[in-house]
Scaffold this active site. Structure first.
Site, PDB file in Angstrom:
ATOM      1  NE  ARG A  84      -3.440   0.450   2.810  1.00 10.70           N
ATOM      2  CZ  ARG A  84      -4.628   0.968   2.452  1.00 10.70           C
ATOM      3  NH1 ARG A  84      -5.438   0.278   1.680  1.00 10.70           N
ATOM      4  NH2 ARG A  84      -4.986   2.156   2.872  1.00 10.70           N
ATOM      5  CB  ILE A 110      -5.788   4.421  -1.145  1.00  7.80           C
ATOM      6  CG1 ILE A 110      -5.827   2.889  -1.160  1.00  7.80           C
ATOM      7  CG2 ILE A 110      -5.007   4.930   0.045  1.00  7.80           C
ATOM      8  CD1 ILE A 110      -4.451   2.243  -1.325  1.00  7.80           C
ATOM      9  CB  SER A 111     -10.999   2.668   0.719  1.00 10.56           C
ATOM     10  OG  SER A 111     -11.789   3.261  -0.270  1.00 10.56           O
ATOM     11  CD  GLN A 112     -11.901   2.795   7.190  1.00 11.45           C
ATOM     12  OE1 GLN A 112     -12.339   3.929   7.126  1.00 11.45           O
ATOM     13  NE2 GLN A 112     -12.026   2.029   8.252  1.00 11.45           N
ATOM     14  N   PRO A 113      -8.052   0.224   4.919  1.00 10.96           N
ATOM     15  CG  PRO A 113      -6.000  -0.378   5.845  1.00 10.96           C
ATOM     16  CD  PRO A 113      -7.011   0.729   5.817  1.00 10.96           C
TER      17      PRO A 113
END
Length: 116
Positions: A84, A110-113
Site C-alpha cells: 500500500r 485510497i480507502s481504509q484497509p
C-alpha cells in the site's frame, strides 16, 4: 460536480481497487513459480512488512470496534501482498497501513484497509 461524474469516479475507484486485489492474488503464484520464499522477502528489506501484517491481523481480520472480521484467506493474503505504501505519494506513505483513507493524488483517496 454532477451526480453522473461522482458515480463515474466511484466506479473508477472500485475498478482500481479490484485490479490491485487481483494483482495481489496473482502474486503468490508468480513468486512460487520464480522460486521465491518468505526468507527472500525478509532479505528484500521490506520495512513495512510488520505494519502490513498488523493491519491484516488487527484492522482487517480482527474484530476491531465491533466490525465483522474478514475471514476469506485469499483476501487476507492479498492484503498482505499489496505494498500500500507504494500507492501513497510522498511522506504520507508512512501512514499507508493506518486504518484510515489516504490521498493518492488527483483528488482521489485510497480507502481504509477494512473497506478495501
Amino acid at each position: 460536480m454532477s451526480r453522473a461524474t461522482g458515480r463515474s469516479r466511484d466506479r473508477w475507484a472500485a475498478v482500481m481497487a479490484l485490479v490491485v486485489v487481483a494483482w495481489a492474488c496473482a502474486m503468490p503464484a508468480a513468486a512460487a513459480d520464480a522460486g521465491a520464499t518468505d526468507a527472500d522477502d525478509a532479505s528484500d528489506g521490506d520495512a513495512f512488512k510488520e505494519e502490513r501484517d498488523r493491519m491484516v491481523e488487527y484492522d482487517v481480520g480482527g474484530a476491531k470496534w465491533g466490525r465483522t472480521p474478514v475471514t476469506d484467506r485469499k483476501v487476507l493474503d492479498a492484503m498482505r501482498a499489496v505494498p500500500r505504501h507504494e500507492f501513497v505519494p510522498g511522506r504520507k506513505g508512512a501512514y499507508a497501513y493506518a486504518d484510515s483513507p489516504l490521498p493518492i493524488g488527483y483528488g482521489q483517496t485510497i480507502s481504509q484497509p477494512y473497506i478495501v
